[in-house]
Design an enzyme around this catalytic site. Structure first.
Site, mmCIF file in Angstrom:
data_model
loop_
_atom_site.group_PDB
_atom_site.id
_atom_site.type_symbol
_atom_site.label_atom_id
_atom_site.label_comp_id
_atom_site.label_asym_id
_atom_site.label_seq_id
_atom_site.Cartn_x
_atom_site.Cartn_y
_atom_site.Cartn_z
ATOM 1 C CG ASP A 13 37.721 -23.217 40.699
ATOM 2 O OD1 ASP A 13 38.413 -23.223 41.733
ATOM 3 O OD2 ASP A 13 36.709 -22.513 40.575
ATOM 4 C CB SER A 14 35.762 -25.594 44.008
ATOM 5 O OG SER A 14 35.905 -24.188 43.944
ATOM 6 C CE1 TYR A 45 34.810 -29.041 45.482
ATOM 7 C CE2 TYR A 45 37.165 -29.186 45.087
ATOM 8 C CZ TYR A 45 35.883 -29.603 44.809
ATOM 9 O OH TYR A 45 35.683 -30.571 43.860
ATOM 10 N N GLY A 46 36.081 -24.116 49.850
ATOM 11 C CA GLY A 46 36.858 -23.296 50.799
ATOM 12 C C GLY A 46 36.409 -23.393 52.232
ATOM 13 C CB CYS A 76 40.681 -24.524 43.186
ATOM 14 S SG CYS A 76 39.845 -24.431 44.764
ATOM 15 C CB THR A 78 40.348 -24.182 48.516
ATOM 16 O OG1 THR A 78 39.864 -22.873 48.813
ATOM 17 C CG2 THR A 78 40.033 -25.114 49.661
ATOM 18 C CD GLU A 156 29.843 -19.012 42.863
ATOM 19 O OE1 GLU A 156 28.768 -19.608 42.758
ATOM 20 O OE2 GLU A 156 30.952 -19.537 42.663
ATOM 21 C CB CYS A 188 39.935 -16.597 46.769
ATOM 22 S SG CYS A 188 38.329 -17.311 46.360
ATOM 23 C CG HIS A 190 34.901 -16.711 43.378
ATOM 24 N ND1 HIS A 190 35.482 -17.945 43.235
ATOM 25 C CD2 HIS A 190 33.573 -16.888 43.147
ATOM 26 C CE1 HIS A 190 34.551 -18.839 42.953
ATOM 27 N NE2 HIS A 190 33.381 -18.224 42.884
HETATM 28 N N1 DGL Z 1 38.043 -21.815 44.095
HETATM 29 C C1 DGL Z 1 38.078 -21.499 45.501
HETATM 30 C C2 DGL Z 1 39.439 -20.888 45.841
HETATM 31 O O1 DGL Z 1 40.133 -20.349 44.998
HETATM 32 C C3 DGL Z 1 36.972 -20.537 45.879
HETATM 33 C C4 DGL Z 1 35.590 -21.150 45.823
HETATM 34 C C5 DGL Z 1 35.419 -22.295 46.803
HETATM 35 O O2 DGL Z 1 35.444 -22.065 48.037
HETATM 36 O O3 DGL Z 1 35.279 -23.427 46.343
HETATM 37 O O4 DGL Z 1 39.831 -20.949 46.974
#
Ligand code: DGL
Length: 269
Positions: A13-14, A45-46, A76, A78, A156, A188, A190
């Site tokens: 994941d990011s 990353y998004g 992730c 994204t 977060e 996403c 989160h």
């Molecule tokens: N892990 C990213 C997603 O699921 C969310 C956090 C990010 O923007 O890096 O899209």
């Protein structure tokens, strides 16, 4: 590269959000050792360009393949939306990702075939969920998508049931009310942590779907088909991050629902 049941599963994941997927995999496949990678130095990353995300994703893929993983899970959304070819192009092992899995669970849940998608701006701009829903469900699936960039920092911050988060959710989700949806994809990593609050905001007529459990079920099916399922009693997991391992542990244990013992700081090349 030789793989046997004792080889680990790589999940990446990011940052720490992908721990929601790691948690589902640990619940369903308790004997599997997991190597988790979170790019905490470069999250989020998004809001980055597809080229940048693809470059980062390739670096992480190489890192995990060097750990001899038998399966890769792109947790992730994204990266799954904009960088999948960069990942599958490098990987000799199967690659699972969250978008097809999330689309499949939404299609199983919907009765009216009217599905909403909420995700990061990059995932929404890619239209990856709409494509997956049309491919898996046919052209008559009605979709509406909404980017919710403030949800990641709110989660977060640990504001899972905070008045500020509720206010933001009401603002983001209000336009969806006119579309008569019965299912909403949490696209996403989160967002599953916000599920109780989001369920209250959208009301009882809309089911919330995330990808974590569906991806874990797909992982189990692939490992069984390849004879690679591990039934170890106490597999050793490791967690690899690119910055601030202490913060990763403090926030991440809430995502994972378990303590994290082996957390290492890494530099990607
Ligand atoms: N892990 C990213 C997603 O699921 C969310 C956090 C990010 O923007 O890096 O899209």
């Amino acid at each position: 590269m030789h793989h046997d049941p004792s080889s680990p599963i790589g999940i990446f994941d990011s940052g720490l959000g992908g721990l929601t997927v790691a948690r589902a995999v640990m619940d369903l496949l308790p004997g599997e050792p997991i190597v988790y990678f979170g790019d905490t130095a470069r999250v989020p990353y998004g809001v980055k360009s597809p080229d940048t995300v693809a470059r980062y994703a390739a670096q992480i893929t190489r890192f995990l393949l060097a750990k001899n993983v038998k399966l890769l899970i792109v947790a992730c959304n994204t990266m799954a939306a904009v960088a999948l070819p960069a990942i599958t192009g490098l990987s000799p092992v199967p690659v699972l990702e969250v978008i097809d899995a999330g689309a499949e669970s939404a299609l199983a849940a919907t009765r009216s075939r009217r599905i909403g998608i909420i995700a990061t701006p990059s995932t929404i701009a890619s239209h990856a969920y709409e494509s997956a829903l049309a491919r898996l469900g046919g052209p008559d699936v009605y979709t509406v998508a909404k980017a919710c960039p403030l949800f990641v920092p709110l989660v977060e911050e640990g504001w899972l049931d905070h008045p500020a988060t509720r206010l933001v959710a009401v603002e983001y989700l209000a336009p969806l009310a006119a579309h008569n949806l019965d299912t909403l994809i949490l696209g996403c990593t989160h967002y599953p942590l916000l599920a109780p609050l989001l369920a209250e905001v959208v009301g009882p007529g809309i089911r919330l779907q995330d990808s974590a459990t569906a991806v874990a079920r797909r992982a189990a099916a692939i490992l069984d088909a390849k004879g690679l399922r591990n039934t170890a009693a106490a597999p050793a997991h490791s967690f690899h991050v690119t910055d601030l391992p202490h913060r990763f542990i403090a926030v991440g244990e809430r995502f994972l629902g378990r303590p994290m013992t082996d957390v290492r700081l890494e530099t990607l090349v």
